[in-house]
Design a protein around this motif. Structure first.
Motif, short mmCIF file in Angstrom:
data_model
loop_
_atom_site.label_atom_id
_atom_site.label_comp_id
_atom_site.label_asym_id
_atom_site.label_seq_id
_atom_site.Cartn_x
_atom_site.Cartn_y
_atom_site.Cartn_z
N GLY A 74 26.52 -35.38 15.73
CA GLY A 74 26.39 -34.77 17.04
C GLY A 74 25.00 -34.92 17.60
O GLY A 74 24.10 -35.49 16.98
N ASP A 75 24.84 -34.37 18.78
CA ASP A 75 23.55 -34.46 19.45
C ASP A 75 22.68 -33.24 19.10
O ASP A 75 23.04 -32.42 18.25
N PRO A 83 24.11 -28.79 29.82
CA PRO A 83 23.87 -29.74 28.73
C PRO A 83 23.38 -31.10 29.25
O PRO A 83 23.68 -31.48 30.39
N PRO A 84 22.64 -31.82 28.43
CA PRO A 84 22.16 -33.13 28.87
C PRO A 84 23.31 -34.13 28.98
O PRO A 84 24.35 -33.97 28.34
N ALA A 85 23.11 -35.11 29.79
CA ALA A 85 24.13 -36.15 29.97
C ALA A 85 24.27 -36.96 28.70
O ALA A 85 23.29 -37.25 28.01
N THR A 86 25.48 -37.33 28.38
CA THR A 86 25.72 -38.20 27.21
C THR A 86 26.17 -39.55 27.71
O THR A 86 26.98 -39.67 28.63
N MET A 116 18.43 -33.10 9.07
CA MET A 116 19.55 -32.92 9.99
C MET A 116 20.36 -34.21 10.14
O MET A 116 21.27 -34.25 10.93
N SER A 117 20.04 -35.24 9.40
CA SER A 117 20.75 -36.49 9.55
C SER A 117 22.17 -36.42 9.00
O SER A 117 23.01 -37.24 9.33
N PHE A 118 22.46 -35.42 8.15
CA PHE A 118 23.79 -35.31 7.58
C PHE A 118 24.80 -34.73 8.57
O PHE A 118 25.99 -34.80 8.35
N LYS A 124 23.77 -29.83 16.83
CA LYS A 124 23.05 -29.63 15.57
C LYS A 124 22.33 -28.28 15.56
O LYS A 124 22.35 -27.55 14.56
N THR A 125 21.69 -27.97 16.67
CA THR A 125 20.96 -26.70 16.75
C THR A 125 21.93 -25.52 16.68
O THR A 125 21.65 -24.51 16.01
N ARG A 126 23.09 -25.63 17.36
CA ARG A 126 24.09 -24.57 17.29
C ARG A 126 24.53 -24.32 15.86
O ARG A 126 24.66 -23.18 15.42
N LYS A 127 24.79 -25.39 15.11
CA LYS A 127 25.23 -25.26 13.72
C LYS A 127 24.16 -24.59 12.87
O LYS A 127 24.47 -23.75 12.01
N LEU A 128 22.89 -24.98 13.08
CA LEU A 128 21.81 -24.39 12.30
C LEU A 128 21.63 -22.90 12.61
O LEU A 128 21.37 -22.08 11.72
#
Length: 191
Positions: A6-7, A34-37, A1-3, A11-15
């Protein structure tokens, strides 16, 4: 997932959207809250510098023997002599004294203070001799001597600790065996 950028959430949404991964149980809850950024630094951290740091460096150039005092009394409430020197120079400069003159005055005060400490201890030793008692320990020892006094116990211990003596004996035997193997025969036991 390094390619993927995002957070974890993106990443999970895309997958999940690409059908590469089944939708995890926590995804909907994380989308609602969502978690704080936190903002990331630009790559380099800025060094912390104080106004008196310039004078501290000049002090260490002039008095390198005082470098050890910082390392030993790092948790002390009293600032080290170098920091006091820098603060004194800044204080004198605020009162309108030229920089070179302020440094000379602060240096003179530092030397005077160290001389007074040495004289006070010499007087204490003299009084103790007159009274026939043991002189008190030096309240202003050098940093090197302080470290050496702490290490002296460990240095002496190596001659009497049985575990260390066993290790030394094993090392001597290994060295004897190596010499015997190298020179093809028995070699004397001396070192």
């Amino acid at each position: 997932m390094s390619f993927m950028k995002g957070d974890l959430l993106t990443k999970t949404r895309k997958l999940v959207k690409g059908l590469a991964k089944p939708q995890p149980v926590w995804l909907k809850a994380m989308e609602h809250a969502p978690p704080a950024t936190f903002p990331r630094p630009d790559g380099k951290l800025k060094t912390i510098s104080l106004p008196e740091d310039v004078y501290v460096k000049k002090f260490f150039q002039k008095h390198p023997e005082s470098k050890g005092q910082d390392a030993i009394k790092i948790s002390s409430y009293d600032p080290p002599p170098a920091r006091l020197f820098g603060l004194r120079v800044l204080e004198l400069k605020e009162h309108g004294v030229a920089e070179e003159e302020a440094m000379a005055i602060a240096d003179m005060e530092y030397r005077k203070e160290t001389k007074e400490k040495k004289k006070a201890y010499a007087r204490l030793k003299q009084i103790a001799r007159l009274q026939g008692t043991k002189p008190p320990p030096n309240p202003y020892p050098s940093a090197i001597k302080e470290r050496q006094s702490l290490e002296r116990k460990l240095v002496r211990e190596r001659f009497s600790n049985p575990e260390i003596l066993k290790i030394v004996e094993k090392m001597k035997e290994a060295k004897r065996a190596e010499r015997a193997e190298r020179y093809g025969g028995t070699v004397g036991t001396e070192f």
